[in-house]
Write an enzyme that holds these catalytic residues in place. Sequence first.
Site, short mmCIF file in Angstrom:
data_model
loop_
_atom_site.label_atom_id
_atom_site.label_comp_id
_atom_site.label_asym_id
_atom_site.label_seq_id
_atom_site.Cartn_x
_atom_site.Cartn_y
_atom_site.Cartn_z
N GLY A 149 -77.87 15.00 129.83
CA GLY A 149 -78.30 14.44 128.79
C GLY A 149 -78.37 14.99 127.30
O GLY A 149 -77.86 14.24 126.38
N ASP A 156 -82.25 17.34 125.71
CA ASP A 156 -82.20 16.02 125.14
C ASP A 156 -83.68 15.35 124.92
O ASP A 156 -84.05 15.20 123.72
CB ASP A 156 -81.51 14.98 125.67
N ASP A 205 -90.63 15.22 127.68
CA ASP A 205 -91.39 14.35 128.16
C ASP A 205 -92.82 14.99 129.21
O ASP A 205 -93.55 15.58 128.60
CB ASP A 205 -91.15 13.04 128.74
N GLY A 258 -92.16 17.69 130.66
CA GLY A 258 -92.15 19.15 130.55
C GLY A 258 -91.76 20.06 131.86
O GLY A 258 -91.58 21.21 131.58
N THR A 283 -88.93 20.18 133.45
CA THR A 283 -87.45 20.32 133.24
C THR A 283 -87.21 21.51 132.43
O THR A 283 -86.73 22.69 132.75
CB THR A 283 -86.47 19.32 132.91
N LEU A 284 -88.00 21.70 131.05
CA LEU A 284 -87.82 22.53 130.23
C LEU A 284 -88.58 23.79 130.88
O LEU A 284 -87.93 24.83 130.44
CB LEU A 284 -88.39 22.15 128.84
N LYS A 318 -91.13 13.40 123.42
CA LYS A 318 -91.86 11.77 123.61
C LYS A 318 -93.21 12.08 123.63
O LYS A 318 -93.62 12.98 124.43
CB LYS A 318 -91.27 11.10 125.11
N ARG A 359 -75.10 6.38 126.98
CA ARG A 359 -74.91 7.65 126.67
C ARG A 359 -74.12 7.72 125.16
O ARG A 359 -74.21 8.53 124.35
CB ARG A 359 -74.38 8.70 127.43
#
Length: 182
Positions: free
Chosen positions: A47, A106, A109, A111, A113-114, A137, A171
Amino acid sequence: MTAMGVAPGAIKTLFSDEVIAARIDQLAGDIAATKLEDLIVVAVLKGSFIFAADLIRALHRHGLTPEIDFIYLASYDGERISRGQVRVLRDVESDIEGRNIVIVDDIFDSGRTLAFAKASLVKRGAARVLTCVLVDKQVPRAAPIVPDFIGFSCPPVFVVGYGMDLHNRYRELPFIGELAAG
């Protein structure tokens, strides 16, 4: 209706391409102001690829020459809601020990993944790991992390465009839009 179950015109623009370009330039200035030396930008695929490309060009205009690498993480598997588990499909290949890193993602939301990406890079010996997200988000978080740099805040709606997708569609849109429920 399309094959994806979304009626044509069912995408409402939240952030135009002009607004996105201006904000990315501001983010690049903010990142440059941190004076990170020996910088690696790690883009989270898929993304963030458009955002990351525009951001690294903006970083160049602000005098930075970062190395670029990628990490491919999956937590959605084509659904509108995260599965709750992050999988590494492709890891960073650069030697990151002692290096400064800005993770570029990208959307922020849950959190997960980050937080996963940051913890992984810290564990591998990065000197400093900062995070930059295009869209924050406004939803409850599942992981205790706050991005260092945020492009835009958005309501708890499903967004597409500017690299973000639903089943690898949308995308290509030059703006960020809200995808109608469907």
